[in-house]
Design a protein around this motif. Structure first.
Motif, PDB file in Angstrom:
ATOM      1  N   THR B  98      29.782  48.695 -37.369  1.00 15.89           N
ATOM      2  CA  THR B  98      28.721  48.529 -38.356  1.00 15.89           C
ATOM      3  C   THR B  98      28.338  47.058 -38.496  1.00 15.89           C
ATOM      4  O   THR B  98      27.418  46.723 -39.222  1.00 15.89           O
ATOM      5  CB  THR B  98      29.112  49.081 -39.742  1.00 15.89           C
ATOM      6  OG1 THR B  98      30.182  48.307 -40.250  1.00 15.89           O
ATOM      7  CG2 THR B  98      29.501  50.543 -39.662  1.00 15.89           C
ATOM      8  N   TYR B 101      24.754  46.174 -38.322  1.00 16.06           N
ATOM      9  CA  TYR B 101      23.859  46.396 -39.463  1.00 16.06           C
ATOM     10  C   TYR B 101      24.023  45.326 -40.535  1.00 16.06           C
ATOM     11  O   TYR B 101      23.333  45.333 -41.529  1.00 16.06           O
ATOM     12  CB  TYR B 101      24.123  47.774 -40.082  1.00 16.06           C
ATOM     13  CG  TYR B 101      24.035  48.886 -39.079  1.00 16.06           C
ATOM     14  CD1 TYR B 101      22.906  49.006 -38.272  1.00 16.06           C
ATOM     15  CD2 TYR B 101      25.076  49.797 -38.921  1.00 16.06           C
ATOM     16  CE1 TYR B 101      22.823  50.012 -37.336  1.00 16.06           C
ATOM     17  CE2 TYR B 101      24.997  50.807 -37.986  1.00 16.06           C
ATOM     18  CZ  TYR B 101      23.871  50.912 -37.193  1.00 16.06           C
ATOM     19  OH  TYR B 101      23.782  51.907 -36.261  1.00 16.06           O
ATOM     20  N   ARG B 102      24.975  44.403 -40.325  1.00 16.42           N
ATOM     21  CA  ARG B 102      25.238  43.401 -41.366  1.00 16.42           C
ATOM     22  C   ARG B 102      24.479  42.106 -41.110  1.00 16.42           C
ATOM     23  O   ARG B 102      25.054  41.042 -41.021  1.00 16.42           O
ATOM     24  CB  ARG B 102      26.757  43.140 -41.460  1.00 16.42           C
ATOM     25  CG  ARG B 102      27.583  44.354 -41.851  1.00 16.42           C
ATOM     26  CD  ARG B 102      27.060  45.041 -43.097  1.00 16.42           C
ATOM     27  NE  ARG B 102      26.861  44.134 -44.215  1.00 16.42           N
ATOM     28  CZ  ARG B 102      27.661  44.084 -45.289  1.00 16.42           C
ATOM     29  NH1 ARG B 102      28.693  44.884 -45.392  1.00 16.42           N
ATOM     30  NH2 ARG B 102      27.385  43.246 -46.259  1.00 16.42           N
ATOM     31  N   ARG B 103      23.171  42.243 -41.015  1.00 23.03           N
ATOM     32  CA  ARG B 103      22.395  41.030 -40.761  1.00 23.03           C
ATOM     33  C   ARG B 103      22.230  40.170 -41.995  1.00 23.03           C
ATOM     34  O   ARG B 103      21.645  39.100 -41.941  1.00 23.03           O
ATOM     35  CB  ARG B 103      21.025  41.396 -40.217  1.00 23.03           C
ATOM     36  CG  ARG B 103      21.132  42.080 -38.877  1.00 23.03           C
ATOM     37  CD  ARG B 103      19.872  41.843 -38.103  1.00 23.03           C
ATOM     38  NE  ARG B 103      19.726  42.874 -37.100  1.00 23.03           N
ATOM     39  CZ  ARG B 103      19.000  42.722 -36.007  1.00 23.03           C
ATOM     40  NH1 ARG B 103      18.350  41.617 -35.806  1.00 23.03           N
ATOM     41  NH2 ARG B 103      18.908  43.687 -35.141  1.00 23.03           N
ATOM     42  N   ASP B 104      22.724  40.655 -43.132  1.00 20.66           N
ATOM     43  CA  ASP B 104      22.711  39.792 -44.308  1.00 20.66           C
ATOM     44  C   ASP B 104      23.691  38.630 -44.134  1.00 20.66           C
ATOM     45  O   ASP B 104      23.583  37.613 -44.801  1.00 20.66           O
ATOM     46  CB  ASP B 104      23.042  40.589 -45.580  1.00 20.66           C
ATOM     47  CG  ASP B 104      24.339  41.374 -45.435  1.00 20.66           C
ATOM     48  OD1 ASP B 104      24.627  41.861 -44.316  1.00 20.66           O
ATOM     49  OD2 ASP B 104      25.075  41.494 -46.429  1.00 20.66           O
ATOM     50  N   SER B 109      23.496  37.675 -38.035  1.00 19.63           N
ATOM     51  CA  SER B 109      22.072  37.746 -37.690  1.00 19.63           C
ATOM     52  C   SER B 109      21.741  36.751 -36.580  1.00 19.63           C
ATOM     53  O   SER B 109      20.964  37.058 -35.676  1.00 19.63           O
ATOM     54  CB  SER B 109      21.196  37.531 -38.926  1.00 19.63           C
ATOM     55  OG  SER B 109      21.059  36.168 -39.223  1.00 19.63           O
TER      56      SER B 109
END
Lengths: 404, 245
Positions: B98, B101-104, B109
């Motif tokens: 996952t 999906y953690r581009r925060d 990113s």
């Protein structure tokens, strides 16, 4: 005639076909040269900004038809040339091995009869596949009116087939291309659809319509596309802005090809294929043409302000797709990411999502991008129009398509 | 916090990073030994950890997709790429798959962005590369921004498996040589002189290609800006058809 002279004549007369794609096939290199890349590969870009992926040529530009808009029509006094199958193979193989191209796009004027022309195309491509063991991408034109067994033979050899509709309505076709007929093209599309498999046109079929040579509205054109996608599983409909190559009373006289209109149709075509829009959502009898100033999706959004703003952390995938500036890639990214964290405006940037257009139409955790006052139709509209100044220069061309 | 050095290979970089993460050591900087600029205040630590066991236990903790992403970053020309790989793998161990999906998380990113850039250039190069036919082999010169020669050769090996070819990255002095069996990578110094005599039909087909390229453009639609956006000028040097422009 030298090979070079032939190439000039037969690529010059093939260039008006807009299709360039080399994607959708997984043909492998079993024992010879070449394979297909599923994503397609662009090898260069010509000075008109179009991708060059395939060696796009006609077998011959001699033609027994007399379609008004076509540079190769019988009544034109132009130099004619004919490639032999060996010559086509030689150029294709030599270009391919030097990595100039992804493969061959072979079309042809109609010589003697549709069947004879098809047989010549089949002969050339068989030679390429079986003698030269070429496994690269091949896109061939299916000749309207040729026998079904020839079409089936050709389909087994190529990655993609196409038959061009050229004009969106029967009446225009009768007027401008009297020897073509819609039924013959539909028959081809139907046969390709029914036989399509991994070994029969794996990359599917496509077609092309000329924009601005006849009187149809965007609604007519896009309606036709929607029908084709639904009925024949077409991979693509290409739109080709009409370029006046012939003088004819039946043709509009224009200075510049209607490029902005063509662009709007492509944008709308994308909305049909990837964004779940229907033609009815975009155009109707009172609004049969796209706004040249603004792209169809933003235009739709501005006419449906009651749907906005949409909350990035809650909106469904299909609702996200309605936001100008957000496409399938971004929408998928948002849906998969927000399970793990609450998305803020600053995160959108890190997610590679452009806020340039989207910022007017969204909320992140209940917050507007700046303040609520900008959520105003006229303000947004003028900002979106200012942002793409370029197409506006060509509006004049758009509005004076016909000398009436 | 210390500076850490490695010998430049991907496996020893992975070994080093994995060792640092496992021992909860936060590095100040990680650099190739030949790129490191020493300073007065710091004595760098050099670790040569081409250890199969280390890599194997890392493979148990993260997916191949994570390792591929890290490899693409390793091939990039980004200055602090080692620290980005370090941060990315640390997060990958924590979040498993996952992590994508953690581009925060900034470093995640950045990692995805850089890896996509490298992948993107590799894809482009599959189209823009031009072979010249020599007497005995096909020969191409490339000058990519990122060190992508390593990931494009497979494509050409599948495609042109019955031809000998050589691709040269003239920016980095690396040659990829295909001899009908396998691809070998050599440095400039290891090369014995190549016979670069053109094949007899080379000029004919070069001329035909340039002719085709010019003819296929529609004058009424000229759009040089669009052309440049899709085929950036930095590649034109090695694109035959752009020579006369």
């Amino acid at each position: 005639m030298t090979l070079k002279e032939k190439l000039i004549i037969l690529s010059d007369s093939a260039k008006y076909d807009a299709s360039c794609s080399s994607s959708g096939s997984t043909r492998r290199n079993s024992n010879g040269v070449g394979n297909a890349a599923y994503s397609g590969i662009c090898h260069t870009f010509s000075s008109d900004g179009r991708c060059v992926s395939l060696l796009k040529i006609l077998m011959t530009n001699a033609c027994i038809f007399d379609c008004k808009y076509c540079i190769n029509r019988r009544s034109n006094d132009v130099k004619r040339a004919l490639f032999t199958p060996e010559e086509i193979c030689e150029i294709t193989m030599n270009f391919y091995k030097r990595n100039y191209i992804e493969g061959l796009f072979l079309s042809s004027g109609i010589i003697k009869s549709p069947d004879y022309t098809m047989e010549k195309i089949i002969e050339t491509i068989s030679l390429l596949r079986y003698k030269y063991h070429f496994n690269g991408y091949i896109h061939a034109k299916a000749i309207p009116g040729a026998s079904e067994y020839l079409l089936k033979k050709l389909g087994k050899l190529v990655d993609r087939l196409s038959a061009n509709i050229e004009l969106p309505s029967d009446s225009s076709l009768k007027l401008l291309a009297p020897q073509k007929n819609v039924d013959k093209i539909s028959t081809i599309m139907d046969t390709v659809k029914k036989n399509r498999s991994k070994s029969f046109t794996p990359a599917g079929q496509s077609t092309q319509m000329i924009i601005g040579a006849s009187k149809e509205t965007d609604l007519d054109i896009l309606g036709k596309s929607e029908h084709l996608y639904n009925t024949y599983d077409l991979r693509r409909v290409f739109y080709s802005a009409y370029i006046p190559v012939n003088k004819d009373n039946l043709l509009p006289s224009i200075e510049m090809p209607p490029l902005v209109r063509e662009n709007r149709l492509y944008q709308a075509d994308w909305l049909l294929r990837f964004y779940n829009y229907k033609v009815d959502n975009l155009l109707d009898k009172n609004n049969p043409n796209f706004n040249v100033l603004i792209d169809p999706k933003a235009d739709w959004a501005l006419r449906h302000m009651e749907e906005f703003p949409k909350e990035i952390n809650k909106a469904s995938y299909y609702d996200l797709l309605k936001i100008p500036g957000i496409g399938p890639k971004s929408a998928k990214r948002i849906v998969s990411s927000r399970k793990y964290f609450k998305i803020e405006f600053k995160d959108l940037k890190k997610m590679g999502i452009s806020l340039k257009r989207a910022k007017y139409f969204i909320l992140c955790n209940g917050k507007y991008f700046t303040n609520m006052e900008i959520f105003n139709k006229r303000f947004i509209e003028s900002n979106l129009i200012l942002e793409n100044k370029e197409p506006i220069k060509n509006v004049g061309v758009q509005l004076s398509l016909f000398n009436e | 916090m210390n500076d850490y050095l490695y010998d430049g290979t991907y496996s020893s970089l992975l070994g080093l990073i994995y060792t640092l993460i496992k021992s909860k050591t936060i590095p100040n900087v990680i650099k190739r030994e030949d790129e490191y600029i020493s300073n007065l205040f710091m004595e760098p630590i050099y670790l040569k950890l081409e250890n199969k066991e280390l890599i194997n236990s890392l493979k148990k903790e993260v997916s191949m997709l994570v390792l591929y992403t890290a490899y693409y970053i390793y091939l990039s020309n980004v200055n602090n790429k080692e620290m980005i790989i370090y941060g990315f793998i640390k997060n990958a161990i924590k979040y498993k798959n996952t992590v994508f999906y953690r581009r925060d998380i900034y470093v995640v990113s950045e990692a995805i962005r850089i890896s996509n850039q490298v992948k993107g250039e590799a894809h482009r190069m599959k189209g823009f590369l031009r072979f010249k036919k020599m007497k005995n082999f096909y020969y191409a010169t490339i000058e990519p921004t990122h060190n992508i020669i390593w990931i494009i050769t497979r494509h050409f090996k599948d495609r042109l498996k019955d031809e000998c070819w050589i691709i040269k990255d003239s920016k980095r002095g690396v040659y990829a040589i295909y001899d009908l069996k396998k691809v070998t990578y050599l440095q400039e110094n290891d090369i014995i002189k190549l016979n670069l005599d053109l094949s007899d039909d080379e000029t004919l087909f070069e001329d035909l290609w340039k002719t085709f390229f010019k003819t296929v453009a529609i004058k009424e639609r000229e759009n040089l800006k669009c052309q440049m956006n899709h085929a950036p000028k930095k590649y034109w040097n090695n694109m035959l058809e752009m020579e006369d422009l």
